[in-house]
Design an enzyme around this catalytic site. Structure first.
Site, PDB file in Angstrom:
ATOM      1  N   HIS A 145       2.190  -6.165   3.658  1.00  0.00           N
ATOM      2  CA  HIS A 145       3.441  -5.944   4.375  1.00  0.00           C
ATOM      3  C   HIS A 145       4.145  -7.280   4.644  1.00  0.00           C
ATOM      4  O   HIS A 145       5.356  -7.418   4.417  1.00  0.00           O
ATOM      5  CB  HIS A 145       3.126  -5.225   5.703  1.00  0.00           C
ATOM      6  CG  HIS A 145       4.285  -5.068   6.617  1.00  0.00           C
ATOM      7  ND1 HIS A 145       5.001  -3.897   6.734  1.00  0.00           N
ATOM      8  CD2 HIS A 145       4.861  -5.932   7.497  1.00  0.00           C
ATOM      9  CE1 HIS A 145       5.967  -4.048   7.636  1.00  0.00           C
ATOM     10  NE2 HIS A 145       5.894  -5.282   8.109  1.00  0.00           N
ATOM     11  N   GLU A 146       3.385  -8.269   5.113  1.00  0.00           N
ATOM     12  CA  GLU A 146       3.976  -9.570   5.423  1.00  0.00           C
ATOM     13  C   GLU A 146       4.407 -10.304   4.158  1.00  0.00           C
ATOM     14  O   GLU A 146       5.458 -10.963   4.137  1.00  0.00           O
ATOM     15  CB  GLU A 146       2.992 -10.421   6.233  1.00  0.00           C
ATOM     16  CG  GLU A 146       2.544  -9.801   7.548  1.00  0.00           C
ATOM     17  CD  GLU A 146       3.701  -9.440   8.470  1.00  0.00           C
ATOM     18  OE1 GLU A 146       4.779 -10.060   8.355  1.00  0.00           O
ATOM     19  OE2 GLU A 146       3.536  -8.529   9.299  1.00  0.00           O
ATOM     20  N   HIS A 149       7.745  -9.061   3.141  1.00  0.00           N
ATOM     21  CA  HIS A 149       8.836  -9.669   3.915  1.00  0.00           C
ATOM     22  C   HIS A 149       9.285 -10.964   3.249  1.00  0.00           C
ATOM     23  O   HIS A 149      10.488 -11.241   3.119  1.00  0.00           O
ATOM     24  CB  HIS A 149       8.385  -9.970   5.347  1.00  0.00           C
ATOM     25  CG  HIS A 149       8.521  -8.821   6.295  1.00  0.00           C
ATOM     26  ND1 HIS A 149       9.706  -8.134   6.463  1.00  0.00           N
ATOM     27  CD2 HIS A 149       7.631  -8.255   7.151  1.00  0.00           C
ATOM     28  CE1 HIS A 149       9.537  -7.183   7.385  1.00  0.00           C
ATOM     29  NE2 HIS A 149       8.291  -7.234   7.808  1.00  0.00           N
ATOM     30  N   GLU A 222      11.778  -3.188   7.953  1.00  0.00           N
ATOM     31  CA  GLU A 222      10.365  -2.852   8.147  1.00  0.00           C
ATOM     32  C   GLU A 222       9.940  -1.701   7.233  1.00  0.00           C
ATOM     33  O   GLU A 222       8.825  -1.696   6.715  1.00  0.00           O
ATOM     34  CB  GLU A 222      10.097  -2.481   9.612  1.00  0.00           C
ATOM     35  CG  GLU A 222      10.098  -3.667  10.560  1.00  0.00           C
ATOM     36  CD  GLU A 222       9.102  -4.729  10.164  1.00  0.00           C
ATOM     37  OE1 GLU A 222       7.931  -4.388   9.866  1.00  0.00           O
ATOM     38  OE2 GLU A 222       9.491  -5.910  10.144  1.00  0.00           O
TER      39      GLU A 222
END
Length: 289
Positions: A145-146, A149, A222
């Site tokens: 997930h990071e 980003h 997100e």
């Protein structure tokens, strides 16, 4: 959440410092923004609005390390550190970005964030609480997930949006300052003490309103990062990680604060949430499946 909050708070602080410095310096130089019309004020605001935002971005990694006490893993010493670094390296290669710095910070709550100036100059940090409470599969999904980003350029895009908002904050706050100084304090030039006080107050208020827009944008990103984490680690792992986060936050938040937490969503506080409620994120991944 820490990634966005640190950026927004740093941006507000930088913008406030720039505003105070300029309000003192420019009159000494015989320059009064806005006295020649709206065009010069827009140019002035764009330069310092965008400048303040990019200063915040440039400081983001350093600020994050200082504020949470993140310790960068220079040479992995333990099996866990080796796993973290190798997992981030593998996901970074899959995402087509440079290897980020990997750090651990001491905090009881399960959390992680990514920040940095570019796709090839970033930081991924995870809390000790996350490493203790999550399985390797769940932690892998959070790392994915990071990494997403970073790969999506979310911090740079956030900076551009914040810079545009800063520009309008500077313009409108000075127009309000001029109006109040002339209408309330009867200063025909519109640049007395009332102007400077009203400008700073208006800038703070408009800055908070701008933060609401930034938080809305962050919530949309997100969902994209969740999809990216599912792609890098697996949809089941991403859903399991979000469910673990939901359980952890429900267990640690007192009832009276639940509406302000990451899983809340029915109060005014939602406007200031950097992340959507976890139930919505889980449902989005399940529906995509």
């Amino acid at each position: 959440m820490k990634r966005v909050l640190l950026f927004v708070l740093t941006n507000l602080a930088v913008l406030l410092v720039l505003s105070v410095a300029l309000n003192i310096l420019l009159p000494l130089l015989g320059i009064r923004p806005g006295q020649a019309g709206i065009a010069p004020l827009l140019v002035y605001a764009a330069v310092f609005g965008m400048g303040g935002s990019f200063i915040s971005l440039a400081m983001s990694k350093w600020m994050a390390k200082q504020m949470v006490g993140a310790q960068v893993i220079e040479q992995p010493q333990t099996e866990l550190e080796h796993w973290l670094v190798s997992t981030v390296r593998r996901q970074a290669e899959l995402a087509g970005i440079g290897m980020p710095e990997v750090a651990i910070y001491d905090a009881p709550e399960p959390n992680a964030f990514a920040t940095g100036m570019s796709r090839n100059n970033a930081l991924v940090a995870v809390s000790t609480g996350l490493l203790r409470s999550m399985t390797r599969d769940e932690a892998e999904a959070v790392l994915g997930h990071e990494i997403t980003h970073i790969a999506n350029g979310d911090m740079v895009t956030l900076t551009l949006i914040q810079g545009v908002l800063n520009t309008f904050v500077i313009v409108f706050s000075r127009l309000v300052g001029q109006f109040i100084d002339r209408a309330v304090f009867r200063n025909e030039e519109g640049y007395g003490a009332g102007y400077y006080i009203a400008t700073l107050v208006a800038q703070l208020l408009f800055g908070i309103l701008a933060s609401i827009i930034v938080m809305w944008f962050s919530r949309q990103r997100e969902f994209r990062a969740d999809r990216g984490g599912a792609s890098l680690a697996g949809r089941g792992k991403m859903i399991a990680a979000l469910q673990r986060l939901k359980t952890a936050h429900e267990a640690t938040l007192p009832d009276q604060l639940a509406a302000f937490g990451i899983t809340g969503g029915r109060s005014l506080a939602r406007l200031f949430m950097s992340h959507p409620p976890l139930d919505e994120r889980i449902a989005a991944l399940q529906q995509a499946a």
